[in-house]
Every structure is written in structure tokens, then in C-alpha cells.
Design an enzyme around this catalytic site. Structure first.
Site, PDB file in Angstrom:
ATOM      1  N   CYS A 149       0.835  -1.417   0.214  1.00 49.37           N
ATOM      2  CA  CYS A 149       0.067   0.091   0.048  1.00 49.37           C
ATOM      3  C   CYS A 149       0.909   1.327  -0.193  1.00 49.37           C
ATOM      4  O   CYS A 149       1.529   1.472  -1.075  1.00 49.37           O
ATOM      5  CB  CYS A 149      -0.977   0.005   1.280  1.00 49.37           C
ATOM      6  SG  CYS A 149      -2.526   1.091   0.805  1.00 49.37           S
ATOM      7  N   LEU A 150       0.804   1.879   1.384  1.00 46.66           N
ATOM      8  CA  LEU A 150       1.863   2.977   1.069  1.00 46.66           C
ATOM      9  C   LEU A 150       3.188   2.691   0.561  1.00 46.66           C
ATOM     10  O   LEU A 150       4.074   3.385   0.094  1.00 46.66           O
ATOM     11  CB  LEU A 150       1.946   3.900   2.465  1.00 46.66           C
ATOM     12  CG  LEU A 150       2.843   4.956   2.593  1.00 46.66           C
ATOM     13  CD1 LEU A 150       2.325   6.041   1.512  1.00 46.66           C
ATOM     14  CD2 LEU A 150       3.049   5.487   3.964  1.00 46.66           C
ATOM     15  N   GLY A 151       3.592   1.369   1.068  1.00 46.83           N
ATOM     16  CA  GLY A 151       5.001   0.749   0.847  1.00 46.83           C
ATOM     17  C   GLY A 151       5.153   0.903  -0.657  1.00 46.83           C
ATOM     18  O   GLY A 151       6.161   1.155  -1.646  1.00 46.83           O
TER      19      GLY A 151
ATOM     20  N   HIS B 232      -3.871  -5.020   0.134  1.00 51.72           N
ATOM     21  CA  HIS B 232      -3.091  -5.303   1.394  1.00 51.72           C
ATOM     22  C   HIS B 232      -3.265  -7.083   1.452  1.00 51.72           C
ATOM     23  O   HIS B 232      -4.290  -7.351   2.026  1.00 51.72           O
ATOM     24  CB  HIS B 232      -4.010  -4.831   2.553  1.00 51.72           C
ATOM     25  CG  HIS B 232      -3.634  -3.548   2.752  1.00 51.72           C
ATOM     26  ND1 HIS B 232      -2.833  -3.034   3.879  1.00 51.72           N
ATOM     27  CD2 HIS B 232      -4.446  -2.343   2.400  1.00 51.72           C
ATOM     28  CE1 HIS B 232      -2.854  -1.876   3.770  1.00 51.72           C
ATOM     29  NE2 HIS B 232      -3.659  -1.578   3.014  1.00 51.72           N
TER      30      HIS B 232
ATOM     31  N   GLU C  98      -1.739  -9.240   3.169  1.00 52.72           N
ATOM     32  CA  GLU C  98      -1.822  -9.725   4.552  1.00 52.72           C
ATOM     33  C   GLU C  98      -3.056  -9.827   5.314  1.00 52.72           C
ATOM     34  O   GLU C  98      -2.997 -10.530   6.176  1.00 52.72           O
ATOM     35  CB  GLU C  98      -0.779  -8.690   5.260  1.00 52.72           C
ATOM     36  CG  GLU C  98      -1.679  -7.501   5.873  1.00 52.72           C
ATOM     37  CD  GLU C  98      -1.492  -6.382   4.701  1.00 52.72           C
ATOM     38  OE1 GLU C  98      -1.200  -6.535   3.662  1.00 52.72           O
ATOM     39  OE2 GLU C  98      -1.542  -4.992   5.131  1.00 52.72           O
TER      40      GLU C  98
HETATM   41  N1  GLN Z   1      -1.736   6.774   2.783  1.00 56.49           N
HETATM   42  C1  GLN Z   1      -2.040   6.052   1.385  1.00 56.49           C
HETATM   43  C2  GLN Z   1      -3.286   6.247   1.096  1.00 56.49           C
HETATM   44  O1  GLN Z   1      -4.243   6.524   1.598  1.00 56.49           O
HETATM   45  C3  GLN Z   1      -1.958   4.461   1.813  1.00 56.49           C
HETATM   46  C4  GLN Z   1      -2.632   3.973   2.930  1.00 56.49           C
HETATM   47  C5  GLN Z   1      -2.004   2.535   3.348  1.00 56.49           C
HETATM   48  O2  GLN Z   1      -0.863   2.337   3.156  1.00 56.49           O
HETATM   49  N2  GLN Z   1      -3.060   1.813   3.896  1.00 56.49           N
HETATM   50  O3  GLN Z   1      -3.766   6.115  -0.279  1.00 56.49           O
END
Ligand code: GLN
Length: 550
Positions: free
Chosen positions: A392-394, A518, A520
Site C-alpha cells: 500500500c503506502l510501501g 493489502h 496480508e
Molecule cells: N496513505 C495511503 C493512501 O491513503 C496509503 C494507505 C495505506 O498504506 N493503507 O492512499
């Protein structure tokens, strides 16, 4: 006729309640999951639900420091992390119906009041709030899909906010008779100075429950060391519980051993006996035991670094930790998981922090804090060809780092971090831009993703189409897609309806993959997630390569 059918249904489904006393964090979720596992292993259909006494509508708006990870169900509910345990143990999906908070109960009752449903009556905690709690407790049972519904009541007995729940359980107990069973989990501390374990807190906690009208049928005593028969006898005597129904849950190296600890003491048989359910099948825990055996006999290690900003609080990444552990265990490896604080990663220390690792996972998250450290870690990982997984943010950081350092888009960013970035590589979708509320307003739940043949993701899933869960707002800006692909970052997973990017990979590297979703949230003991399996496999290869060079 419908009424009779409904009545029959209610009688058929068995309801088990799990309350906790003395202190919080005793592991009610693990005990509920473990009992659920045992009943499932006897051939019954089981679901577990959690009722949380706080006022938030759901944990989606809570900071991870408050309640750990926010788990997401397939139907897009932001849920308590215990639902993750339920899924990991039972291997069956949960939904919004499996997690209720006081906020939702009150919201429903207040909506009914505004609609005039109460016909001018005064609306009160008893019976209106308790009726709504009871209705919600029975929703899954009334589907007819389950033999057992286990309900975990959050908080500790004695809390002001738990009272309406305890009262609802008291009423249901009365209404359901043998089809209802109460399990109370308490703590038996060891006092080192006296060299003794103490049962008094348990006695007090049970008294408190009795004062509120509930006599527990089974007690589970959490303890660091195994308790003697005498202690269990004493507890049984003081608490009006059968001696064989005093079960102990002593500390074990892995939460996945708890079902066996409970099975050894016959907890599932006691439950079935008390609820007058005939025992028709032997416990079938073969698969589970094989997993545990792998865990115990694993000799070699796989070293994974998790780069995130909540590293002081491992519960913030609960599902990731468990997914890594499950995959490592399948490959008969011990997981050496090192938490790396993204705020502390610098150009100077990055090599020391990451070089010795077999794989790097860059964690999900929100906001600016710690983000630059993630870029530094990813640049290092990419340039040194380390197996790397961005979630995700990664994944967003993988793309931004590539934009800045390979495509020369200096200052590229997500508009979450920088509204004025010259390269809006991630941005809100048009329909998101006018939203003003925070709760439940992200892209949530399971979405389809088409995988490109030949990609790592496709090889891992062995499928053209997968469905994984989301929890994010910002999306990759497809206007840049061509530039990325020309320089070697490929979009190997795409949502078929919207074209939104779901998976990125750099095929020239060993294993460099990011997912907007995600994975996970969809990894269980009996069915670990294929991407985590593939990542661990790559990390093991890396480990062997490093070792062979020594
Ligand atoms: N902050 C990012 C977004 O909202 C990623 C969110 C997350 O890693 N769950 O798109």
C-alpha cells in the site's frame, strides 16, 4: 410458519460468550479463535464476532497506537484486529456483521428514534440499547450458516462501558438456556516475593460477573506458568464452576499452540457436553499440527526487515507479521523479523541497517512522518537488488522513489504528502476530492485485479484474476504509466473496471514488487497468501546466495 422457522433457527445455533476480567490484553481474541478452531476441527460451522464497547463507529479512525492495526474485511469494513485472528485461525472470511461497536449500536437506536419507530416511548439503555445489542448478536446465527457463534465482548468486566453488553448476555442466557454458554477469561498472577500464584483477582472478577447476573460456565485462567491441580480446585470451589471446566492457558511460544493447550484439557468436549451437543467426530487438527511441527523443527532462518513508523508497537503491523511468519513456517524457516524505524533511516546508516537482510518489506501507512526514510530504504533495496515488498503506502513509495531517482522527476510525490508537488504520481480520484468525512471514506474491501501473465504476481497466484482487500485513498496517476514502463517499472496488476494500478514490479530485479492492496489481510495458517509465499521464497534464495559468497 416463518416465525416457527425463525424460532427453530435461533434454538439450533449455539451462542458462546467470552468475557474478560482482572486486566485487559489477556488474549480473549486468541482464546475465542482457538476454541473456534477446535469446534471447527470437530466438524462444526463456526463464526466469531467481536463487540467493542467504545463509541467510535468503527476502528477506522483510530490511530494504531490506540488499538493496533485496523483490519479490513472483504466487504470493506474497518475492523478490530481480533477479526484478523479469527480469519487466520478459522480460514473463513468475516464481514461487517462480525464487529460491532457501541457507536454503531447507539447510531442505529438513535436513527430508529428519529424515524419515530419507538412510538413516543422513552428510549433507554434497557431495553432499547440492550435489544439492539441482542439483535446484532443474533444476526449471524439467524442466517442459519453457523452451528456456533462465538461472541467476544471487548473490555474488562467492571468497566462502565461494558455494562449494557453484560446485561444483554445475561438476558440471552436466560432466553437461550442450554444454547448459550459463558466463558470468562481471567489472570492468575505469580507473586515472585511470595513464590505463589494468586487466585484472588479471579475470585473477585467472577464475583463482579455474578453481581451482574452471569455465572460463568467455564473459566480460562491466563498464567505464565502451569498451575497445579490444587489451584484449579480452589478456583472451581470459590467460583461455582466444575473443576474440569477450569481451563488454564499458560504462556506458549506461539499463539498457534493455544488450540492444542485447550484441546489437551478437553475444552471443546466440555463445551459440547455443557451445550448438550453430541460428539460425533474426532478432532481433526492434522494440518494445524504439521504447521506447528514445521515451526518447532525449523533450523534455518530467514531475515526480513520491516520498514515502518510504528515499530515500537508490533501490533500496528499484526497481519503483516503473521503473514510473514506463516509463509516462513511453510518453508520450514524461523522468521527473524527486524523492525526498522523509517524515521531513523538515513543515507549514512541505510547500508548497515539493510545489507544483512534477506528481504525488505516497506509497510503501509498514512501521512508524511517517516516517509523520507522509506524512500532511502527503497533506493538502497532497488540498487542492491534485494527482494523487496511494498504494501500500500510501501508500494506508493516504490513508485515515487522510482520517479525521483530513475525518471528524474525531482520532487515527485503523492498529493497526500505534498499538494504542490510538480509530479502528482499519486492523487485522489475525482470522486474522492469532495469528501469531507474521514470514517469509511477510503477505497475499502476486496476488488478484482487482473494479473499479467509471466509476472511474479501471476506466478505466485497462479491465476489471471485475484481479489484482494484495500484500504487507501490515493491512486497511481495513469498519465505517467508509459514513462514508468519504458524505464522498467511494470504495472502487472490492474483493476479491470477502472484501470487503477494494483501491482507494480521491476522485472529486471530479483523480486521487487508492490501492491496497492493489502495481501496480508488474506493470509491464514492453512492458506498463507501466495505473494507472501513468493516473497519469502525469494528471500530464502537471497539468503543462500549470501551464504554461498561467505
Ligand atoms: N496513505 C495511503 C493512501 O491513503 C496509503 C494507505 C495505506 O498504506 N493503507 O492512499
Amino acid at each position: 410458519m416463518r416465525l416457527i422457522a425463525k424460532f427453530f433457527q435461533v434454538i439450533k445455533t449455539k451462542y458462546i460468550f467470552v468475557t474478560g476480567g482482572v486486566v485487559s490484553s489477556l488474549g480473549k481474541g486468541i482464546v475465542s479463535s482457538s476454541l473456534g478452531k477446535l469446534l471447527q476441527a470437530r466438524g462444526y460451522k463456526v463464526t466469531i464476532q467481536k463487540f467493542d464497547p467504545y463509541i467510535n463507529i468503527d476502528p477506522g479512525t483510530l490511530n494504531p497506537y490506540e488499538h493496533g492495526e485496523c483490519y479490513v474485511t472483504v466487504d470493506g469494513h474497518e475492523a478490530d484486529l481480533d477479526l484478523g485472528h479469527y480469519e487466520r485461525f478459522l480460514n473463513t472470511p468475516t464481514t461487517k456483521a462480525n464487529n460491532i461497536t457501541t457507536g454503531r449500536i447507539y447510531q442505529n437506536v438513535i436513527d430508529m428514534e428519529r424515524r419515530g419507530d419507538f412510538l413516543g416511548k422513552t428510549v433507554q439503555v434497557v431495553p432499547h440499547i440492550t435489544d439492539e445489542i441482542k439483535r446484532n448478536i443474533m444476526i449471524l446465527g439467524n442466517t442459519g450458516n453457523y452451528d456456533f457463534v462465538i461472541t467476544e465482548i471487548g473490555g474488562t468486566v467492571g468497566d462502565i462501558e461494558s455494562l449494557p453488553y453484560i446485561e444483554s448476555v445475561r438476558q440471552l442466557r436466560w432466553e437461550l438456556g442450554k444454547n448459550c454458554l459463558c466463558i470468562h477469561l481471567t489472570y492468575v498472577p505469580y507473586i515472585a516475593a511470595a513464590k505463589e500464584v494468586k487466585t484472588k483477582p479471579t475470585q473477585h472478577s467472577v464475583k463482579l460477573l455474578q453481581e451482574q447476573g452471569i455465572q460463568p460456565n467455564i473459566l480460562v485462567l491466563r498464567t505464565e506458568k502451569e498451575l497445579s491441580k490444587n489451584i484449579c480446585h480452589k478456583v472451581a470451589l470459590f467460583c461455582n464452576v466444575d473443576e474440569d471446566a477450569v481451563i488454564q492457558s499458560y504462556d506458549v511460544p506461539s499463539i498457534y499452540e493455544v488450540p492444542l493447550v485447550l484441546a489437551q484439557q478437553g475444552m471443546d468436549e466440555i463445551v459440547l457436553h455443557k451445550m448438550e451437543v453430541p460428539i460425533e467426530r474426532e478432532l481433526d487438527l492434522d494440518h494445524w499440527k504439521k504447521f506447528l511441527n514445521n515451526m518447532k523443527t525449523a533450523e534455518q532462518t530467514v531475515r526480513i526487515g520491516l520498514v515502518g513508523k510504528y515499530v515500537e508497537l508490533p501490533d500496528a503491523y499484526k497481519s503483516i507479521n503473521e503473514s510473514l511468519l506463516q509463509a516462513a513456517t511453510y518453508y520450514k524457516r524461523k522468521l527473524d523479523l527486524r523492525f526498522i524505524h523509517s524515521e531513523k533511516v538515513t543515507e549514512e546508516n541505510v547500508a548497515d541497517l539493510l545489507m544483512g537482510l534477506d528481504g525488505i518489506l516497506v509497510a503501509p501507512g498514512f501521512g508524511q512522518r517517516g516517509i523520507e526514510g522509506k524512500f532511502i530504504a527503497l533506493k538502497f533495496a532497488r540498487e542492491n537488488n534485494k527482494p523487496t515488498f511494498g504494501v500500500c503506502l510501501g508500494m506508493q513509495c516504490m513508485v515515487i522513489e522510482f520517479a525521483r531517482n530513475v525518471l528524474g522527476m525531482s520532487g515527485a510525490n503523492s498529493t497526500e504528502m505534498d499538494m504542490d508537488t510538480p509530479y502528482k504520481v499519486f492523487d485522489l480520484m475525482e470522486e474522492q476530492k469532495n469528501l469531507t468525512t474521514m470514517g469509511g471514506s477510503m477505497r475499502l474491501g476486496a476488488y478484482d485485479c487482473i494479473l499479467e501473465k509471466g509476472s511474479i504476481a501471476h506466478q505466485a497466484y497462479q491465476s489471471d484474476l485475484v481479489r484482494e482487500r484495500h484500504r487507501h485513498r490515493f491512486e497511481f496517476n495513469n498519465n505517467y504509466k508509459k514513462q514508468f514502463e519504458e524505464k522498467g517499472m511494470k504495472y502487472t496488476g490492474v483493476n479491470p473496471g477502472t484501470g487503477l494500478a494494483e501491482v507494480v514490479e521491476i522485472p529486471g530485479l530479483k523480486w521487487y514488487l508492490g501492491t496497492q492492496f493489502h495481501p496480508e489481510y488474506n493470509s491464514t495458517v492453512t492458506k498463507p497468501n501466495p505473494l507472501f509465499m513468493s516473497f519469502i521464497e525469494a528471500a530464502i534464495k537471497e539468503n543462500q546466495e549470501v551464504l554461498s559468497k561467505l
